[in-house]
Design a protein around this motif. Structure first.
Motif, PDB file in Angstrom:
ATOM      1  N   SER A  57       0.809  -1.217   0.000  1.00 59.31           N
ATOM      2  CA  SER A  57       0.000   0.000   0.000  1.00 59.31           C
ATOM      3  C   SER A  57       0.843   1.269   0.000  1.00 59.31           C
ATOM      4  O   SER A  57       0.363   2.329  -0.386  1.00 59.31           O
ATOM      5  N   ARG A  58       2.098   1.168   0.424  1.00 64.59           N
ATOM      6  CA  ARG A  58       2.924   2.372   0.530  1.00 64.59           C
ATOM      7  C   ARG A  58       3.822   2.576  -0.678  1.00 64.59           C
ATOM      8  O   ARG A  58       3.950   3.693  -1.181  1.00 64.59           O
ATOM      9  N   ASP A  59       4.455   1.493  -1.154  1.00 62.17           N
ATOM     10  CA  ASP A  59       5.432   1.680  -2.231  1.00 62.17           C
ATOM     11  C   ASP A  59       5.047   0.971  -3.522  1.00 62.17           C
ATOM     12  O   ASP A  59       5.859   0.866  -4.438  1.00 62.17           O
ATOM     13  N   GLY A  60       3.814   0.475  -3.622  1.00 61.99           N
ATOM     14  CA  GLY A  60       3.308  -0.075  -4.865  1.00 61.99           C
ATOM     15  C   GLY A  60       4.224  -1.105  -5.487  1.00 61.99           C
ATOM     16  O   GLY A  60       4.656  -2.057  -4.837  1.00 61.99           O
ATOM     17  N   ALA A  61       4.557  -0.899  -6.766  1.00 58.26           N
ATOM     18  CA  ALA A  61       5.350  -1.868  -7.526  1.00 58.26           C
ATOM     19  C   ALA A  61       6.737  -2.078  -6.927  1.00 58.26           C
ATOM     20  O   ALA A  61       7.348  -3.132  -7.124  1.00 58.26           O
ATOM     21  N   LEU A  62       7.251  -1.070  -6.192  1.00 60.72           N
ATOM     22  CA  LEU A  62       8.567  -1.223  -5.579  1.00 60.72           C
ATOM     23  C   LEU A  62       8.563  -2.332  -4.528  1.00 60.72           C
ATOM     24  O   LEU A  62       9.619  -2.853  -4.167  1.00 60.72           O
ATOM     25  N   GLY A  63       7.366  -2.668  -4.040  1.00 63.37           N
ATOM     26  CA  GLY A  63       7.283  -3.722  -3.027  1.00 63.37           C
ATOM     27  C   GLY A  63       7.097  -5.108  -3.605  1.00 63.37           C
ATOM     28  O   GLY A  63       7.050  -6.086  -2.855  1.00 63.37           O
ATOM     29  N   VAL A  64       7.004  -5.213  -4.932  1.00 61.96           N
ATOM     30  CA  VAL A  64       6.791  -6.510  -5.565  1.00 61.96           C
ATOM     31  C   VAL A  64       7.884  -7.520  -5.206  1.00 61.96           C
ATOM     32  O   VAL A  64       7.587  -8.708  -5.020  1.00 61.96           O
ATOM     33  N   PRO A  65       9.172  -7.119  -5.099  1.00 63.40           N
ATOM     34  CA  PRO A  65      10.178  -8.106  -4.660  1.00 63.40           C
ATOM     35  C   PRO A  65       9.839  -8.770  -3.330  1.00 63.40           C
ATOM     36  O   PRO A  65      10.182  -9.938  -3.115  1.00 63.40           O
ATOM     37  N   ARG A  66       9.146  -8.034  -2.421  1.00 65.86           N
ATOM     38  CA  ARG A  66       8.746  -8.653  -1.159  1.00 65.86           C
ATOM     39  C   ARG A  66       7.726  -9.763  -1.411  1.00 65.86           C
ATOM     40  O   ARG A  66       7.731 -10.805  -0.753  1.00 65.86           O
ATOM     41  N   LEU A  67       6.811  -9.505  -2.356  1.00 62.95           N
ATOM     42  CA  LEU A  67       5.822 -10.521  -2.691  1.00 62.95           C
ATOM     43  C   LEU A  67       6.506 -11.748  -3.298  1.00 62.95           C
ATOM     44  O   LEU A  67       6.176 -12.896  -2.953  1.00 62.95           O
ATOM     45  N   ILE A  68       7.463 -11.522  -4.183  1.00 66.28           N
ATOM     46  CA  ILE A  68       8.184 -12.633  -4.807  1.00 66.28           C
ATOM     47  C   ILE A  68       8.926 -13.445  -3.746  1.00 66.28           C
ATOM     48  O   ILE A  68       8.906 -14.674  -3.752  1.00 66.28           O
ATOM     49  N   ALA A  69       9.574 -12.719  -2.803  1.00 68.60           N
ATOM     50  CA  ALA A  69      10.302 -13.408  -1.730  1.00 68.60           C
ATOM     51  C   ALA A  69       9.346 -14.236  -0.877  1.00 68.60           C
ATOM     52  O   ALA A  69       9.665 -15.357  -0.454  1.00 68.60           O
ATOM     53  N   ARG A  70       8.147 -13.682  -0.628  1.00 68.98           N
ATOM     54  CA  ARG A  70       7.158 -14.416   0.168  1.00 68.98           C
ATOM     55  C   ARG A  70       6.711 -15.688  -0.546  1.00 68.98           C
ATOM     56  O   ARG A  70       6.587 -16.761   0.062  1.00 68.98           O
ATOM     57  N   LEU A  71       6.474 -15.590  -1.856  1.00 65.66           N
ATOM     58  CA  LEU A  71       6.036 -16.757  -2.608  1.00 65.66           C
ATOM     59  C   LEU A  71       7.130 -17.817  -2.669  1.00 65.66           C
ATOM     60  O   LEU A  71       6.858 -19.011  -2.568  1.00 65.66           O
ATOM     61  N   ARG A  72       8.365 -17.374  -2.814  1.00 65.65           N
ATOM     62  CA  ARG A  72       9.470 -18.325  -2.801  1.00 65.65           C
ATOM     63  C   ARG A  72       9.603 -18.990  -1.438  1.00 65.65           C
ATOM     64  O   ARG A  72       9.836 -20.198  -1.332  1.00 65.65           O
ATOM     65  N   GLY A  73       9.450 -18.182  -0.393  1.00 67.11           N
ATOM     66  CA  GLY A  73       9.530 -18.725   0.956  1.00 67.11           C
ATOM     67  C   GLY A  73       8.425 -19.718   1.227  1.00 67.11           C
ATOM     68  O   GLY A  73       8.633 -20.759   1.864  1.00 67.11           O
ATOM     69  N   ASP A  74       7.214 -19.431   0.715  1.00 65.55           N
ATOM     70  CA  ASP A  74       6.077 -20.317   0.908  1.00 65.55           C
ATOM     71  C   ASP A  74       6.365 -21.690   0.306  1.00 65.55           C
ATOM     72  O   ASP A  74       6.038 -22.717   0.875  1.00 65.55           O
ATOM     73  N   ARG A  75       7.016 -21.703  -0.839  1.00 67.17           N
ATOM     74  CA  ARG A  75       7.364 -22.971  -1.481  1.00 67.17           C
ATOM     75  C   ARG A  75       8.535 -23.645  -0.773  1.00 67.17           C
ATOM     76  O   ARG A  75       8.664 -24.866  -0.805  1.00 67.17           O
ATOM     77  N   ALA A  76       9.394 -22.846  -0.162  1.00 65.05           N
ATOM     78  CA  ALA A  76      10.598 -23.396   0.465  1.00 65.05           C
ATOM     79  C   ALA A  76      10.294 -24.154   1.748  1.00 65.05           C
ATOM     80  O   ALA A  76      11.009 -25.092   2.107  1.00 65.05           O
ATOM     81  N   VAL A  77       9.247 -23.744   2.450  1.00 60.30           N
ATOM     82  CA  VAL A  77       8.942 -24.338   3.758  1.00 60.30           C
ATOM     83  C   VAL A  77       8.289 -25.704   3.551  1.00 60.30           C
ATOM     84  O   VAL A  77       7.099 -25.806   3.246  1.00 60.30           O
ATOM     85  N   ASP A  78       9.086 -26.743   3.697  1.00 56.18           N
ATOM     86  CA  ASP A  78       8.613 -28.116   3.519  1.00 56.18           C
ATOM     87  C   ASP A  78       9.014 -28.917   4.752  1.00 56.18           C
ATOM     88  O   ASP A  78      10.169 -29.319   4.899  1.00 56.18           O
ATOM     89  N   PHE A  79       8.069 -29.138   5.651  1.00 59.20           N
ATOM     90  CA  PHE A  79       8.383 -29.813   6.906  1.00 59.20           C
ATOM     91  C   PHE A  79       8.847 -31.253   6.688  1.00 59.20           C
ATOM     92  O   PHE A  79       9.587 -31.800   7.507  1.00 59.20           O
ATOM     93  N   LYS A  80       8.402 -31.884   5.603  1.00 55.71           N
ATOM     94  CA  LYS A  80       8.799 -33.265   5.344  1.00 55.71           C
ATOM     95  C   LYS A  80      10.298 -33.382   5.073  1.00 55.71           C
ATOM     96  O   LYS A  80      10.870 -34.466   5.222  1.00 55.71           O
ATOM     97  N   SER A  81      10.915 -32.279   4.666  1.00 55.87           N
ATOM     98  CA  SER A  81      12.350 -32.314   4.383  1.00 55.87           C
ATOM     99  C   SER A  81      13.191 -32.302   5.655  1.00 55.87           C
ATOM    100  O   SER A  81      14.403 -32.512   5.604  1.00 55.87           O
TER     101      SER A  81
END
Length: 215
Positions: A57-81
């Motif tokens: 809401s504050r920095d618009g498109a400049l914050g997209v890298p945070r979204l990408i990092a979150r999506l990558r992190g979401d895929r990275a968290v695998d408790f079975k590993s």
């Protein structure tokens, strides 16, 4: 599933319907993660208040890298590993970062729980269950309930598992413990994953860096 939140979207019947559909889909399958993204300042729906929200809401498109990092992190968290030992260590660090005072009981033999945790003058006996296969059973909850009754008067039970269970199953497990006379809270794999995502340093340490070293 990324849910874009704005005042207009939340006021729209279509937006409300799509949000409800996303939540219902997550509740049925449990393997679908919802990532709320705030596009502008607006009140968060109740269903999203306990989730990690990506705020653009504050920095618009400049914050997209945070979204990408979150999506990558979401895929990275695998408790079975994780091994059981590493999963237990992860849980201890998550609870500490979430504001609990955590005391491990390792080396004391099988006492029926793994941590004594406290917060807001409440004491919880926490048991960690790591599953590569299978699911949490009512028998596990019963054994923990009786263990809590025997070990410490006035304590509550905190059962943390890597497996994914439906909200209905979690309610049934908690009600089963209450019939024995013990309060037990269940944190399943979905809720635990949300907690881990709030602490990127844990993702790096337990998942990303560990995978790099293994390769």
């Amino acid at each position: 599933m990324v849910v874009l939140l704005s005042a207009d979207a939340l006021a729209s019947p279509w937006g409300q319907a799509e949000t409800a559909k996303a939540l219902a889909l997550e509740a049925r399958r449990r393997k679908i993660g919802i990532v709320p993204v705030l596009l502008e300042p607006c009140p968060l729906p109740e269903a999203f208040r306990d989730r990690v929200v990506v705020d653009l809401s504050r920095d618009g498109a400049l914050g997209v890298p945070r979204l990408i990092a979150r999506l990558r992190g979401d895929r990275a968290v695998d408790f079975k590993s994780l091994s059981h030992r590493d999963f237990e260590r992860l849980v201890g660090e998550v609870l500490t970062l979430e504001g609990f005072s955590v005391e491990a009981v390792g080396g004391m033999g099988d006492v029926g729980y793994d941590f004594v945790v406290s917060k807001d003058d409440q004491v919880w006996l926490a048991e960690v269950r790591h599953y590569s296969q299978g699911r949490l059973s009512v028998d596990v909850v019963h054994r923990m309930a009786f263990s809590v009754l025997r070990k410490r008067a006035g304590a509550r039970g905190l059962l943390i598992t890597s497996t994914q269970i439906t909200s209905l199953a979690a309610e049934q497990l908690v009600e089963s413990a209450q019939r024995v006379g013990v309060t037990i809270r269940v944190i399943d794999g979905v809720e635990l994953k949300q907690m881990v995502l709030g602490h990127p340093e844990l993702i790096d340490h337990f998942f990303v860096n560990a995978r790099i070293h293994a390769e």
